[in-house]
Write a protein that holds these residues in place. Structure first.
Motif, PDB file in Angstrom:
ATOM      1  N   ALA A  37       2.880   8.184  14.094  1.00 59.68           N
ATOM      2  CA  ALA A  37       2.852   7.776  15.551  1.00 59.68           C
ATOM      3  C   ALA A  37       1.698   6.682  15.775  1.00 59.68           C
ATOM      4  CB  ALA A  37       2.637   8.958  16.477  1.00 59.68           C
ATOM      5  N   ARG A  38       0.843   6.491  14.744  1.00 66.44           N
ATOM      6  CA  ARG A  38      -0.036   5.452  14.821  1.00 66.44           C
ATOM      7  C   ARG A  38       0.127   4.116  13.713  1.00 66.44           C
ATOM      8  NH1 ARG A  38      -1.502  10.560  14.842  1.00 66.44           N
ATOM      9  NH2 ARG A  38      -2.044  10.196  12.832  1.00 66.44           N
ATOM     10  N   GLN A  94       0.824   4.415  10.686  1.00 63.87           N
ATOM     11  CA  GLN A  94       0.193   4.418   9.415  1.00 63.87           C
ATOM     12  C   GLN A  94       1.122   5.081   8.536  1.00 63.87           C
ATOM     13  OE1 GLN A  94      -2.893   7.309  10.552  1.00 63.87           O
ATOM     14  NE2 GLN A  94      -4.461   5.514  10.530  1.00 63.87           N
ATOM     15  N   PRO A 102       1.242   1.621  18.603  1.00 63.16           N
ATOM     16  CA  PRO A 102      -0.227   1.172  19.391  1.00 63.16           C
ATOM     17  C   PRO A 102      -0.112  -0.356  18.809  1.00 63.16           C
ATOM     18  CG  PRO A 102      -0.772   3.084  18.284  1.00 63.16           C
ATOM     19  CD  PRO A 102       0.884   2.827  17.861  1.00 63.16           C
ATOM     20  N   ARG A 128       0.247  -5.140   5.015  1.00 59.75           N
ATOM     21  CA  ARG A 128      -0.169  -4.345   3.923  1.00 59.75           C
ATOM     22  C   ARG A 128       0.682  -4.063   2.729  1.00 59.75           C
ATOM     23  NH1 ARG A 128      -5.026  -2.531   2.222  1.00 59.75           N
ATOM     24  NH2 ARG A 128      -5.305  -0.660   1.118  1.00 59.75           N
ATOM     25  N   LEU A 181      -1.018   0.372  -3.610  1.00 59.96           N
ATOM     26  CA  LEU A 181      -2.450   1.065  -3.753  1.00 59.96           C
ATOM     27  C   LEU A 181      -2.773   2.120  -2.951  1.00 59.96           C
ATOM     28  CD1 LEU A 181      -4.736  -2.131  -4.014  1.00 59.96           C
ATOM     29  CD2 LEU A 181      -3.359  -1.098  -5.682  1.00 59.96           C
ATOM     30  N   ASP A 182      -2.122   2.454  -1.952  1.00 60.98           N
ATOM     31  CA  ASP A 182      -2.468   3.609  -1.003  1.00 60.98           C
ATOM     32  C   ASP A 182      -1.664   4.729  -1.330  1.00 60.98           C
ATOM     33  OD1 ASP A 182      -4.057   2.160   0.494  1.00 60.98           O
ATOM     34  OD2 ASP A 182      -2.716   1.567   2.060  1.00 60.98           O
ATOM     35  N   PHE A 183      -0.372   4.756  -1.564  1.00 65.57           N
ATOM     36  CA  PHE A 183       0.464   5.880  -2.070  1.00 65.57           C
ATOM     37  C   PHE A 183       1.178   5.816  -2.988  1.00 65.57           C
ATOM     38  CE2 PHE A 183      -0.402   5.759   2.500  1.00 65.57           C
ATOM     39  CZ  PHE A 183      -1.021   7.260   2.822  1.00 65.57           C
ATOM     40  N   ARG A 216      -7.466   6.664   1.835  1.00 62.28           N
ATOM     41  CA  ARG A 216      -7.102   5.491   1.818  1.00 62.28           C
ATOM     42  C   ARG A 216      -7.822   4.558   3.132  1.00 62.28           C
ATOM     43  NH1 ARG A 216      -4.317   9.789   0.941  1.00 62.28           N
ATOM     44  NH2 ARG A 216      -3.801  10.040   3.255  1.00 62.28           N
ATOM     45  N   GLN A 253      -8.045   5.112   5.986  1.00 59.68           N
ATOM     46  CA  GLN A 253      -7.474   5.244   7.435  1.00 59.68           C
ATOM     47  C   GLN A 253      -8.237   6.562   8.389  1.00 59.68           C
ATOM     48  OE1 GLN A 253      -3.799   7.016   5.823  1.00 59.68           O
ATOM     49  NE2 GLN A 253      -2.709   5.011   6.294  1.00 59.68           N
ATOM     50  N   ARG A 254      -8.295   6.069   9.340  1.00 60.63           N
ATOM     51  CA  ARG A 254      -8.915   7.131  10.472  1.00 60.63           C
ATOM     52  C   ARG A 254      -7.822   8.168  10.549  1.00 60.63           C
ATOM     53  NH1 ARG A 254      -9.777   4.767  15.898  1.00 60.63           N
ATOM     54  NH2 ARG A 254     -11.266   6.512  15.953  1.00 60.63           N
ATOM     55  N   ASP A 309      -5.517   4.368  18.876  1.00 68.99           N
ATOM     56  CA  ASP A 309      -4.906   5.160  17.656  1.00 68.99           C
ATOM     57  C   ASP A 309      -5.351   6.711  18.214  1.00 68.99           C
ATOM     58  OD1 ASP A 309      -3.666   3.136  16.618  1.00 68.99           O
ATOM     59  OD2 ASP A 309      -5.228   3.070  15.279  1.00 68.99           O
ATOM     60  N   PHE A 310      -6.454   6.902  18.495  1.00 68.54           N
ATOM     61  CA  PHE A 310      -7.073   8.457  18.400  1.00 68.54           C
ATOM     62  C   PHE A 310      -7.743   8.866  19.729  1.00 68.54           C
ATOM     63  CE2 PHE A 310      -6.321   7.243  13.833  1.00 68.54           C
ATOM     64  CZ  PHE A 310      -5.402   8.223  13.680  1.00 68.54           C
TER      65      PHE A 310
END
Lengths: 502, 502
Positions: A301-302, A304, A376, A386, A397-399, B302, B304-305, B398-399
């Motif tokens: 939901a962000r 990400q 958002p 990215r 690189l992330d996952f 990663r 990420q927040r 975001d948060f």
């Protein structure tokens, strides 16, 4: 406080007389029950299988029919894959963890080729060809499929080999599997009694289980089981009070069951002091098309990303439900999960394999799609940029999604709200629009022969369990095929052990 | 398979004679036990409290001493806060969920002001002043602190009021609390017997609990309890076999306990058919300084927040451990969690309140810090840019961190590896360098009077429980002060109910 009907154990002195007398009683006629009944009968015991439904099948018959097998089966070899029990065990330890049972995994993997042949000997057909893309259920009769073995992080700990074995049926193979197993059990002279709901275990003075009490057409009957009772009654996803107590994250989602997974077998055994394991664990069928997800991004939901989209889709589902708050079990509300894909990715999945899924929003630019979906400001723009950088350099690189699935996403972009669901209902078939269909993995603590263990780890005389009433191989993770897999594998062990329990 | 010593129930016919005779036996002398003993004695019962240790205290005495109270206590009013039981209940329902017990929460909130006065009457001092920033333990004797009530998402469902009440001690107030409660219990003439480890419940023929068997200096003794046994033996974080079976995510981290939370009370009651709830739930003290986190960002491996950094720090800990794979319970390895802060943010927390925490890496630019910490290329650059945009517009899209804590991060930037830990050991004191210190929240199913309930939800005669041996208020969430809170609140109820159980 939820008031439930108390579950009690009956002393044999409370039973006037037994209506039926058998050696081994199997309670529940799904795959685990059929495997147990076959082996018990083959070992020379008189066997009776009872089921509360009007016929055999249970949740097994409604399933995709995948069975997790490896270590070098003929189907794997025909498809060009080497495999060993050790590699298989390394994968399952990682994928079924945390706290998956190491002894059960070792036994299961060491016996897997033999178990493959046992299934073939029971008439289960496996076509020696591979379906080579992420999916819930291949639309072909290919007998082999990947279930995450070639995806990160599992590629770090075990040499990849596909191990999802499926009976040669187009789409869902559970019915065919059950036909083979019930025919085998009945040919071996296991008797059956349907419309019979077991309510209590009957114990001798030394607390050994010697039978059951059941309801049948409104009447109570008692069944004597001279060598043992094998519980194969399924999990507890249909019991909301048990879900609230043990696995509240699973509440409110579509239940993957035949409607009879009420936890009765677990409660009956617990009333006698049985231990349980991992009652909070659950499988999560997320309502997305794995082929679309692999060709795009899955975002929260962000906006990400949170998982490599080419992995076993149940792993995406667990991450969405347990970690991203899809379903809203944690404070903060039921959050969305989105599949983001471009036209090339969407069209790459043939229309019939999309199970009716359509984009819920389409934007000419990431900015527009972000506005339409309510993500958002800037979130999706950043994530697409990215992702496309990763695609350009050929490395996520992330996952660590495999480079095979990495391709820059080219606008217009589509967003698919996972909660819009998948139609028609499928193995991942979310009929309530929550984005998830679930079942429980926790259950009775058993040993390698299916003996039910008490709170101290000692076996309870005369009591066995297999299938989803038991915790089996599982920690908190899951892989398709391990339920039918551990149910039939350890169901066979339980049947043999019960028959020998003279 | 882990082989444990079997836990069995003793029939009274197996007990030769009782060495001690009392009305109410309290097993465990932490806060719940002391509260139970006081009320049982005040109600006129002969009371004996036993503990396996050489004195009172348990985990309660080692704690920060926070008690979650509200609904309009004098301390709240003196600090200028209106509060109601309904707002308090709305907050706890969100914060302790999923599946927190609604009846217990309602009762607890309705009785909270009375419970405050009860504590004051027992001599517990509360200074009527507020510590107004995120922290584990204020370095002052302020009697009131926020525990996430003024942070998202809780601001959406309940009007914020601080409810963390703490005894007037600098730093850790658990010892002072226990001194007050034990003095109260002993003044009310509750007897004590230390170095006494209860091993079995003793039951009458009708399965009512009428006493216990215990080990004391190598000898077995039997204690008759004519009105009831109250278990306040704590949770099971010190029992690795139980953690593996029920809460494997908690394995390997620093255990928040006095070393005696071995689950014995849970197992003894289960052996008699008791039900349990939420055995997978755990509190996670993450090894970060909340004041630094609130002034900066918390990011995953990663970059990420994943949470608003101004919330109750235990919520950051649960998110890190259960959702971001800090600790590596899920496949993919033990992943890092970082606090990112600039010089102004670091210096804003006075040195003594940093508990020895220092930056593990410092970069002149986000790019440099990214390289030094090994975060994926561009990850931290993106996140810092996005965070600074939020700070510039005064809204964390975001948060939803409160605007009070939003300020652009100005290089040089520091990264603090959470696994580097917090020194000296504190409530969040991670002595093993895993980044987390944990305890269990799951336990026995009880009713509002502390009766232990069986698998069907009926009370077990003569058996009561309170404190962390019971599941209490909790779903899978947690807030500081709810353990001492529900332990003392429902401990009192159990004491009263047991005394009346003639």
């Amino acid at each position: 406080m939820t008031v439930r009907k108390a579950v009690t154990t009956r002393a044999v002195t409370e039973v006037d007389e037994f209506d039926i007398d058998t050696d081994v009683l199997v309670v529940g006629y799904g795959a685990a029950g059929a495997a147990a009944a076959f082996e018990a009968a083959r070992a020379g015991a008189r066997v009776l299988v009872v089921d509360r439904a009007g016929g055999a099948g249970g949740a097994s018959a409604l399933s995709g029919g995948e069975i997790y097998l490896g270590g070098g089966t003929p189907v794997q070899r025909a498809c060009g894959f080497d495999d060993t029990p050790e590699e298989m065990a390394a994968f399952l330890t990682a994928a079924l963890g945390p706290s998956a049972d190491p002894a059960k995994i070792a036994e299961y993997c060491a016996g897997s080729v033999e178990h493959f042949h046992w299934l073939v000997d029971r008439g289960v057909p496996f076509t020696p060809s591979l379906w080579d893309a992420p999916t819930w259920v291949p639309p072909t009769d290919d007998g082999l499929m990947w279930l995450g073995e070639n995806s990160w992080p599992f590629t770090e700990s075990a040499r990849p080999a596909p191990r999802g074995h499926r009976p040669a049926a187009h789409d869902f193979g559970g019915r065919l599997l059950m036909e083979c197993l019930t025919e085998a059990a009945e040919t071996a002279r296991a008797g059956t009694l349907f419309d019979t709901y077991v309510t209590n275990l009957v114990i001798a003075e030394d607390r050994t289980v010697i039978g059951v009490v059941a309801r049948r057409y409104g009447r109570e009957i008692a069944i004597r089981a001279r060598r043992g009772v094998i519980l194969t009654t399924g999990g507890f996803v249909d019991n909301d009070a048990m879900l609230a107590a043990h696995a509240p994250h699973l509440l409110g989602h579509t239940k993957v069951s035949a409607g009879t997974d009420d936890g009765s077998g677990i409660l009956m055994a617990q009333a006698l002091g049985a231990g349980v394991r991992h009652m909070g664990a659950g499988q999560v069928g997320i309502s997305l098309i794995p082929g679309l997800a692999a060709r795009g991004m899955v975002v929260n939901a962000r906006g990400q990303r949170f998982v490599n989209e080419d992995t076993y889709p149940g792993r995406i589902g667990q991450a969405a439900l347990f970690r991203q708050n899809m379903g809203g079990a944690w404070a903060g509300g039921d959050t969305a999960v989105w599949v983001i894909v471009d036209e090339e990715g969407f069209e790459a999945v043939p229309e019939p394999q999309r199970w009716g899924v359509r984009p819920t929003h389409v934007g000419e630019t990431p900015e527009e799609l972000e506005r339409l979906t309510g993500l958002p400001d800037g979130a999706l723009v950043d994530t697409v940029r990215r992702y496309n950088e990763f695609a350009a350099r050929g490395a996520d690189l992330d996952f660590h999604k495999a480079s095979r699935w990495l391709r820059p996403l080219t606008p217009p972009l589509a967003a698919i709200d996972v909660k819009a669901g998948v139609r028609p209902p499928a193995e991942s078939g979310d009929r309530r629009g929550t984005g998830a269909s679930v079942f429980t993995l926790g259950g009775l603590h058993t040993d390698l022969d299916g003996h039910v263990l008490d709170l101290g780890g000692s076996s309870i005389g005369g009591l066995f369990a297999a299938g989803r009433v038991a915790n089996g191989l599982h920690g908190f993770g899951y892989i398709s095929g391990t339920s039918l897999g551990d149910g039939t594998f350890f169901g066979r062990r339980a049947g043999t052990a019960a028959a020998r329990n003279e």
